[in-house]
Design an enzyme around this catalytic site. Structure first.
Site, PDB file in Angstrom:
ATOM      1  N   TYR A 144       0.841  -1.194   0.000  1.00  0.00           N
ATOM      2  CA  TYR A 144       0.000   0.000   0.000  1.00  0.00           C
ATOM      3  C   TYR A 144       0.878   1.247   0.000  1.00  0.00           C
ATOM      4  O   TYR A 144       1.909   1.294   0.678  1.00  0.00           O
ATOM      5  CB  TYR A 144      -0.896   0.048   1.242  1.00  0.00           C
ATOM      6  N   HIS A 152      -6.508   1.552  -1.708  1.00  0.00           N
ATOM      7  CA  HIS A 152      -6.325   0.148  -2.056  1.00  0.00           C
ATOM      8  C   HIS A 152      -4.838  -0.116  -2.312  1.00  0.00           C
ATOM      9  O   HIS A 152      -4.071   0.800  -2.604  1.00  0.00           O
ATOM     10  CB  HIS A 152      -7.137  -0.211  -3.302  1.00  0.00           C
ATOM     11  N   LYS A 189      -4.444  -4.302  -9.656  1.00  0.00           N
ATOM     12  CA  LYS A 189      -3.142  -4.319  -9.002  1.00  0.00           C
ATOM     13  C   LYS A 189      -2.070  -4.705 -10.022  1.00  0.00           C
ATOM     14  O   LYS A 189      -2.338  -5.442 -10.962  1.00  0.00           O
ATOM     15  CB  LYS A 189      -3.119  -5.304  -7.831  1.00  0.00           C
TER      16      LYS A 189
END
Length: 284
Positions: A144, A152, A189
């Site tokens: 993070y 997120h 991601k």
């Protein structure tokens, strides 16, 4: 695939090291963690609980004891607080404090690739990323930029090792590779593979960590439509630049032509106006 290092992150995690070291050393000077299987348990006061929550270490355990909050730390988190920050003392079942070497050997016995995982964990923490478990996404860690309550995670991290015998089984077959890439893309991601290079050294003691190197590799799924759009945009920009250059050259050439055609005529007019003719000169 892109061999590109992640940059240092200036985030809430950038204050973790200083806040943990100062607060725990001076406010909670006698903090002990109990080895319990593959985790470390800590009985925390309200002040220490607030510190752990702000610095993103461990996870709280719900108990019937209202006066004390228990926290469960992973092996990497506990060793980071004990070995790197020097703000946690780890004890065994005999209630006696353990040295770094004893804790190292214990954690290696519970987790075969613990040296590799810890090197990867401390590498990200050193770059001021907040590191949490990535088991819910099928990876080793997630990183993070800020506190997990605010943003997120940006990276889904997998740890790989080049040594024989303790290699990670991940990404050895294409099916696992494609599944992981698709999963990372579906949860927005970037997949980050940290390759731990031991450089011929063994992991017999914590001192070996200084001799290990970490290679970073980010992997993204190739999108042909996006690549086609990018290619078309690149061609369009090149054409626009070429058209602009041609127009600029044409305007410059036209201006040069007009200037060159008008100047001699003006000179001729001026010359004929001021210079007397031969006939006039003879009469005089």
């Amino acid at each position: 695939m892109e061999r590109k290092g992640i940059r240092n992150c200036r985030c809430l995690g950038s204050h973790v090291k200083n806040s943990c070291k100062s607060s725990v050393l001076f406010i909670q000077s006698e903090t002990y963690g109990l080895l319990s299987g593959s985790v470390v348990l800590i009985g925390a006061t309200a002040e220490l609980t607030n510190l752990f929550n702000r610095s993103c270490f461990g996870r709280p355990i719900v108990t019937a004891d209202a006066d004390k909050q228990w926290f469960q730390l992973s092996l990497e988190e506990a060793f980071y607080l004990s070995h790197d920050l020097k703000c946690l003392k780890i004890i065994g079942e005999d209630k006696c404090p353990k040295s770094d070497d004893e804790v190292w050997q214990y954690m290696k016995s519970k987790k075969t690739m613990f040296p590799d995982f810890y090197k990867a964990y401390s590498h990200l923490r050193t770059k001021n990323w907040v590191v949490r478990s990535g088991s819910q996404y099928g990876v080793d860690y997630v990183a993070y930029r800020h506190h997990p309550a605010l943003v997120h995670s940006e990276y889904a991290v997998l740890v790989s090792s080049e040594g024989a015998g303790n290699e990670s089984p991940r990404l050895k077959v294409w099916s696992d590779f494609h599944c992981t890439i698709r999963l990372c893309g579906s949860v927005a991601k970037t997949m980050l593979v940290l390759n731990i290079k031991k450089n011929g050294h063994d992991a017999s003691s914590p001192s070996c960590l200084e001799k290990f190197n970490v290679g970073e590799l980010t992997i993204r799924r190739w999108n042909p439509e996006r690549c086609r759009e990018d290619e078309q945009q690149t061609i369009k920009n090149a054409v626009n630049r070429g058209t602009a250059n041609v127009m600029a050259w044409t305007v410059t050439a036209c201006c040069s032509t007009k200037a060159s055609s008008s100047v001699p005529n003006m000179d001729a007019k001026i010359k004929s106006h001021h210079q007397p003719s031969v006939k006039t000169a003879c009469k005089k």
